[in-house]
Design an enzyme around this catalytic site. Structure first.
Site, PDB file in Angstrom:
ATOM      1  N   LYS A 190      -6.173 -55.923 -15.402  1.00 24.41           N
ATOM      2  CA  LYS A 190      -6.580 -55.222 -16.619  1.00 24.41           C
ATOM      3  C   LYS A 190      -8.088 -55.330 -16.807  1.00 24.41           C
ATOM      4  O   LYS A 190      -8.618 -56.389 -17.102  1.00 24.41           O
ATOM      5  CB  LYS A 190      -5.902 -55.811 -17.865  1.00 24.41           C
ATOM      6  CG  LYS A 190      -6.076 -54.885 -19.059  1.00 24.41           C
ATOM      7  CD  LYS A 190      -5.974 -55.565 -20.403  1.00 24.41           C
ATOM      8  CE  LYS A 190      -7.281 -55.868 -21.044  1.00 24.41           C
ATOM      9  NZ  LYS A 190      -8.169 -54.754 -21.340  1.00 24.41           N
ATOM     10  N   GLY A 243     -13.130 -64.408 -20.084  1.00 22.49           N
ATOM     11  CA  GLY A 243     -13.464 -63.780 -21.351  1.00 22.49           C
ATOM     12  C   GLY A 243     -13.845 -64.833 -22.367  1.00 22.49           C
ATOM     13  O   GLY A 243     -14.337 -65.903 -22.013  1.00 22.49           O
ATOM     14  N   SER A 244     -13.590 -64.517 -23.626  1.00 22.63           N
ATOM     15  CA  SER A 244     -14.036 -65.415 -24.686  1.00 22.63           C
ATOM     16  C   SER A 244     -13.105 -66.621 -24.797  1.00 22.63           C
ATOM     17  O   SER A 244     -11.913 -66.557 -24.466  1.00 22.63           O
ATOM     18  CB  SER A 244     -14.040 -64.654 -26.013  1.00 22.63           C
ATOM     19  OG  SER A 244     -12.744 -64.176 -26.295  1.00 22.63           O
ATOM     20  N   THR A 245     -13.657 -67.705 -25.316  1.00 19.70           N
ATOM     21  CA  THR A 245     -12.865 -68.917 -25.527  1.00 19.70           C
ATOM     22  C   THR A 245     -11.740 -68.633 -26.518  1.00 19.70           C
ATOM     23  O   THR A 245     -10.622 -69.124 -26.375  1.00 19.70           O
ATOM     24  CB  THR A 245     -13.783 -70.061 -26.002  1.00 19.70           C
ATOM     25  OG1 THR A 245     -14.778 -70.283 -24.991  1.00 19.70           O
ATOM     26  CG2 THR A 245     -13.016 -71.350 -26.228  1.00 19.70           C
ATOM     27  N   GLU A 246     -12.037 -67.788 -27.506  1.00 21.33           N
ATOM     28  CA  GLU A 246     -11.045 -67.456 -28.534  1.00 21.33           C
ATOM     29  C   GLU A 246      -9.798 -66.800 -27.915  1.00 21.33           C
ATOM     30  O   GLU A 246      -8.665 -67.233 -28.148  1.00 21.33           O
ATOM     31  CB  GLU A 246     -11.728 -66.509 -29.525  1.00 21.33           C
ATOM     32  CG  GLU A 246     -10.908 -66.115 -30.706  1.00 21.33           C
ATOM     33  CD  GLU A 246     -11.526 -64.893 -31.416  1.00 21.33           C
ATOM     34  OE1 GLU A 246     -12.654 -64.485 -31.075  1.00 21.33           O
ATOM     35  OE2 GLU A 246     -10.833 -64.346 -32.286  1.00 21.33           O
ATOM     36  N   GLY A 248      -9.060 -66.744 -24.721  1.00 18.42           N
ATOM     37  CA  GLY A 248      -8.539 -67.654 -23.691  1.00 18.42           C
ATOM     38  C   GLY A 248      -7.571 -68.677 -24.259  1.00 18.42           C
ATOM     39  O   GLY A 248      -6.524 -68.965 -23.653  1.00 18.42           O
ATOM     40  N   GLU A 265     -11.843 -68.735 -17.280  1.00 21.00           N
ATOM     41  CA  GLU A 265     -13.309 -68.795 -17.218  1.00 21.00           C
ATOM     42  C   GLU A 265     -13.788 -68.272 -18.562  1.00 21.00           C
ATOM     43  O   GLU A 265     -13.634 -67.083 -18.855  1.00 21.00           O
ATOM     44  CB  GLU A 265     -13.859 -67.901 -16.101  1.00 21.00           C
ATOM     45  CG  GLU A 265     -13.390 -68.256 -14.705  1.00 21.00           C
ATOM     46  CD  GLU A 265     -14.053 -69.500 -14.142  1.00 21.00           C
ATOM     47  OE1 GLU A 265     -14.885 -70.118 -14.841  1.00 21.00           O
ATOM     48  OE2 GLU A 265     -13.717 -69.863 -13.011  1.00 21.00           O
ATOM     49  N   CYS A 299     -22.040 -65.384 -18.810  1.00 18.52           N
ATOM     50  CA  CYS A 299     -21.515 -66.669 -19.269  1.00 18.52           C
ATOM     51  C   CYS A 299     -22.362 -67.834 -18.754  1.00 18.52           C
ATOM     52  O   CYS A 299     -22.331 -68.906 -19.324  1.00 18.52           O
ATOM     53  CB  CYS A 299     -20.068 -66.809 -18.843  1.00 18.52           C
ATOM     54  SG  CYS A 299     -19.845 -66.404 -17.132  1.00 18.52           S
ATOM     55  N   GLU A 391     -22.660 -69.213 -28.575  1.00 18.28           N
ATOM     56  CA  GLU A 391     -22.949 -68.300 -27.463  1.00 18.28           C
ATOM     57  C   GLU A 391     -23.334 -66.940 -28.051  1.00 18.28           C
ATOM     58  O   GLU A 391     -22.536 -66.304 -28.731  1.00 18.28           O
ATOM     59  CB  GLU A 391     -21.728 -68.154 -26.562  1.00 18.28           C
ATOM     60  CG  GLU A 391     -22.023 -67.263 -25.372  1.00 18.28           C
ATOM     61  CD  GLU A 391     -20.840 -67.100 -24.437  1.00 18.28           C
ATOM     62  OE1 GLU A 391     -19.740 -66.792 -24.911  1.00 18.28           O
ATOM     63  OE2 GLU A 391     -21.029 -67.278 -23.224  1.00 18.28           O
TER      64      GLU A 391
HETATM   65  P1  NAP Z   1     -12.645 -61.050 -24.615  1.00 17.72           P
HETATM   66  O1  NAP Z   1     -12.614 -60.374 -25.907  1.00 17.72           O
HETATM   67  O2  NAP Z   1     -12.092 -62.414 -24.526  1.00 17.72           O
HETATM   68  O3  NAP Z   1     -11.887 -60.081 -23.584  1.00 17.72           O
HETATM   69  C1  NAP Z   1     -11.711 -60.380 -22.235  1.00 17.72           C
HETATM   70  C2  NAP Z   1     -10.536 -59.592 -21.722  1.00 17.72           C
HETATM   71  O4  NAP Z   1      -9.346 -60.033 -22.393  1.00 17.72           O
HETATM   72  C3  NAP Z   1     -10.632 -58.090 -21.985  1.00 17.72           C
HETATM   73  O5  NAP Z   1     -10.058 -57.397 -20.903  1.00 17.72           O
HETATM   74  C4  NAP Z   1      -9.807 -57.937 -23.240  1.00 17.72           C
HETATM   75  O6  NAP Z   1      -9.300 -56.649 -23.439  1.00 17.72           O
HETATM   76  C5  NAP Z   1      -8.686 -58.913 -22.965  1.00 17.72           C
HETATM   77  N1  NAP Z   1      -7.965 -59.333 -24.159  1.00 17.72           N
HETATM   78  C6  NAP Z   1      -8.352 -59.249 -25.461  1.00 17.72           C
HETATM   79  N2  NAP Z   1      -7.371 -59.713 -26.264  1.00 17.72           N
HETATM   80  C7  NAP Z   1      -6.352 -60.088 -25.464  1.00 17.72           C
HETATM   81  C8  NAP Z   1      -5.071 -60.668 -25.706  1.00 17.72           C
HETATM   82  N3  NAP Z   1      -4.634 -60.935 -26.937  1.00 17.72           N
HETATM   83  N4  NAP Z   1      -4.275 -60.939 -24.641  1.00 17.72           N
HETATM   84  C9  NAP Z   1      -4.690 -60.685 -23.393  1.00 17.72           C
HETATM   85  N5  NAP Z   1      -5.894 -60.131 -23.099  1.00 17.72           N
HETATM   86  C10 NAP Z   1      -6.717 -59.856 -24.123  1.00 17.72           C
HETATM   87  O7  NAP Z   1     -14.088 -61.121 -24.013  1.00 17.72           O
HETATM   88  P2  NAP Z   1     -15.099 -59.916 -23.901  1.00 17.72           P
HETATM   89  O8  NAP Z   1     -15.403 -59.491 -25.295  1.00 17.72           O
HETATM   90  O9  NAP Z   1     -14.632 -58.905 -22.951  1.00 17.72           O
HETATM   91  O10 NAP Z   1     -16.298 -60.652 -23.177  1.00 17.72           O
HETATM   92  C11 NAP Z   1     -17.227 -61.419 -23.857  1.00 17.72           C
HETATM   93  C12 NAP Z   1     -16.910 -62.904 -23.806  1.00 17.72           C
HETATM   94  O11 NAP Z   1     -16.390 -63.310 -22.540  1.00 17.72           O
HETATM   95  C13 NAP Z   1     -18.177 -63.668 -23.962  1.00 17.72           C
HETATM   96  O12 NAP Z   1     -18.193 -64.168 -25.274  1.00 17.72           O
HETATM   97  C14 NAP Z   1     -18.146 -64.767 -22.937  1.00 17.72           C
HETATM   98  O13 NAP Z   1     -17.991 -66.004 -23.578  1.00 17.72           O
HETATM   99  C15 NAP Z   1     -16.927 -64.558 -22.130  1.00 17.72           C
HETATM  100  N6  NAP Z   1     -17.174 -64.476 -20.681  1.00 17.72           N
HETATM  101  C16 NAP Z   1     -17.024 -65.579 -19.880  1.00 17.72           C
HETATM  102  C17 NAP Z   1     -17.215 -65.505 -18.507  1.00 17.72           C
HETATM  103  C18 NAP Z   1     -17.022 -66.668 -17.589  1.00 17.72           C
HETATM  104  O14 NAP Z   1     -16.985 -66.506 -16.370  1.00 17.72           O
HETATM  105  N7  NAP Z   1     -16.892 -67.878 -18.083  1.00 17.72           N
HETATM  106  C19 NAP Z   1     -17.564 -64.297 -17.941  1.00 17.72           C
HETATM  107  C20 NAP Z   1     -17.706 -63.200 -18.769  1.00 17.72           C
HETATM  108  C21 NAP Z   1     -17.477 -63.300 -20.131  1.00 17.72           C
HETATM  109  P3  NAP Z   1     -10.102 -55.563 -24.342  1.00 17.72           P
HETATM  110  O15 NAP Z   1     -11.182 -55.086 -23.481  1.00 17.72           O
HETATM  111  O16 NAP Z   1      -9.122 -54.522 -24.636  1.00 17.72           O
HETATM  112  O17 NAP Z   1     -10.600 -56.288 -25.551  1.00 17.72           O
END
Ligand code: NAP
Ligand code: MG
Length: 489
Positions: A190, A243-246, A248, A265, A299, A391
């Site tokens: 996804k 993605g986000s810690t929240e 995750g 991650e 990140c 962050e």
């Molecule tokens: P995100 O909101 O956590 O989303 C990441 C992915 O998860 C997206 O594909 C999102 O879909 C999906 N998602 C959202 N809600 C979900 C749920 N309830 N169940 C399953 N999947 C769900 O993060 P983001 O806004 O895309 O990215 C920004 C954050 O990611 C940053 O704050 C950063 O901390 C973190 N990040 C970390 C790394 C790392 O390697 N550590 C790398 C990149 C980003 P949608 O697109 O539909 O929302």
């Protein structure tokens, strides 16, 4: 086309229509303008214009795709290791032949600079090539036991669900699907709702390379629909989430019910530690890249700079021209070092960190349209300030002085995160002591590099769980089976 299933009527018409001029994006919408129900309008963040429309996978379609992936697993796991390796190498070669096309698509969808986007497409190729070496080498052990033969097998898990964020759509997808496929799993992927285009194209290239249908299925859509379907469906045996810690932590809770395997991650707030004995010119010249690369949407961004007090003023003097020289411009230009932020909503969130903060100096950026934000250097008056703790995920860096090594390590560790960090010093003993003292999964000394596909990558504390890339990540897509054969007559 979204799904790799040739007879998938629901997902087969997901090819992103590219109508560059079609309408503009609502500047206050953070989540990609959604036009008709069930359709995502994909926006170019450098222009604010819609560049494609992508149908969203429904929950029922996601479940059906997972069921097909589970059936495909039965035969994919039986493909001879050498044949699986050959298919992955062919997939790598097809990606290699499309690096330029994928890079241009990423520039339009994500606002990444063309130079970075080429690296990202090349990284998918390299990761596929690297893990193509794995199928024939995924060996178990023979362990001496009395009365028989004891052997172990690294068994694939089944269907792996890879959930990707918007900041690095190509590499993060590849870090999940390449080792998962090499180990004999099938994959449902996804992409983030804002950035589905390159993932959709990679799914098409997999088929072109000869991967069987349903072995890698790309399912664009909402996290709350498609992502949650991955977590809920019992045939998905592992989630690989970035993605986000929240989000995750929510996914981790969802996986607990089925004891589903999980790699996370998550976020970061990494420190760039500059000691008084460092090569100050190099440390200052490279610091902008370490945080403003990908517009800070990284990140691993070194978003907290800690400078030892005797060189603090001099470091800022050197940093200022480096920040002002950082080229923020149309990301399609070869000279661009930074493009726009991903969306208007994200820009609003990033600039909120400037409220009440002490700005040291800024770089420049184009006027609108597009979601531009100038590189910004803030002075942290105390480590309690919001911009120092949270962050930001944008081109904003905070600077704070420290007195000695112990304080530097304590400040670096005074965060819930632990993903990366840099240490600038000429003293080898100090470099090793500090590298051992900082609670981060990836550190670099006199460098800012975090990622090499053949070395492990991942976070400590709330930055994540498990490691991607490198020789060991493969095992995270397998379970060990122990078999004893009695030899007694
Ligand atoms: P995100 O909101 O956590 O989303 C990441 C992915 O998860 C997206 O594909 C999102 O879909 C999906 N998602 C959202 N809600 C979900 C749920 N309830 N169940 C399953 N999947 C769900 O993060 P983001 O806004 O895309 O990215 C920004 C954050 O990611 C940053 O704050 C950063 O901390 C973190 N990040 C970390 C790394 C790392 O390697 N550590 C790398 C990149 C980003 P949608 O697109 O539909 O929302
Ligand atoms: Mg999000």
């Amino acid at each position: 086309m979204v799904s790799n299933d040739s007879d998938d009527s629901a997902g087969s018409d997901n090819s992103a229509g590219s109508d560059d001029s079609a309408g503009s994006h609502d500047p206050d919408d953070s989540a990609g303008a959604v036009g008709a129900v069930g359709v995502t309008q994909v926006v170019n963040p450098a222009t604010g214009l819609v560049v494609a429309t992508v149908p969203q996978t429904t929950a029922a379609e996601a479940e059906a795709a997972i069921d097909r992936a589970a059936r495909a697993y039965g035969s994919w796991r039986e493909v001879a290791p050498g044949d699986r390796a050959r298919l992955l190498r062919r997939f790598a070669a097809v990606v290699d032949a499309h690096v330029e096309e994928l890079a241009e698509l990423e520039v339009r969808n994500s606002g990444h600079t063309i130079g970075n986007a080429r690296w990202e497409a090349g990284n998918v190729r390299d990761v596929l090539d690297y893990y193509a070496g794995a199928p024939e080498r995924l060996t178990g052990r023979q362990i001496p036991v009395p009365g028989g033969l004891n052997v172990t097998f690294h068994e694939p898990l089944g269907v792996v669900g890879v959930i990707v964020p918007w900041n690095f759509p190509m590499p993060i997808a590849g870090w999940g699907f390449a080792p998962a496929l090499a180990a004999g799993n099938t994959v449902v992927l996804k992409p983030a709702e804002l950035t589905p285009l390159t993932a959709i194209r990679l799914g098409e290239l997999a088929l072109e390379a000869g991967l069987p249908p349903d072995v890698l299925t790309v399912l664009p859509g909402r996290g709350s629909v498609v992502g949650e379907a991955f977590v809920a469906h019992p045939a998905v045996r592992k989630i690989c989430f970035t993605g986000s810690t929240e989000v995750g932590t929510r996914i981790m809770a969802g996986c607990a019910a089925q004891v589903k395997r999980l790699t996370l991650e998550l976020g970061g707030k990494s420190a760039n530690l500059v000691f008084a004995d460092a090569d100050l010119a190099r440390a200052a010249a490279t610091a902008p890249y370490a945080v403003f690369d990908n517009a800070g949407q990284d990140c691993c961004a070194r978003s907290r700079i800690l400078v030892q007090r005797p060189v603090y003023d001099r470091f800022l003097e050197l940093l200022e021209p480096a920040v002002q020289a950082f080229r923020v411009e149309d990301p399609a230009l070869e000279t661009a070092e930074m493009g726009p932020l991903i969306s208007a909503g994200h820009r609003k969130s990033v600039s909120s960190y400037l409220d009440g903060a002490e700005v040291a100096f800024t770089g420049s950026c184009p006027e609108g349209p597009g979601f531009w934000h100038a590189p910004t250097v803030l002075l942290a008056r105390s480590p309690a300030e919001r911009h120092w703790r949270e962050e930001i995920f944008g081109p904003v860096v905070s600077v704070l002085p420290f007195d000695d090594e112990a304080e530097a390590v304590a400040l670096a560790n005074d965060t819930e995160y632990g993903l990366s960090g840099s240490i600038w010093t000429q003293d080898v003993g100090r470099a090793i002591r500090v590298a051992r003292g900082v609670e981060s999964g990836n550190l670099s000394v006199n460098s800012h590099s975090s990622v090499r596909y053949w070395t492990p990558f991942g976070g400590m504390k709330r930055s994540g769980l498990g490691r991607e890339l490198g020789p060991d990540a493969l095992h995270a897509f397998t379970d060990v089976k122990n078999v004893f054969l009695a030899t007694d007559a």
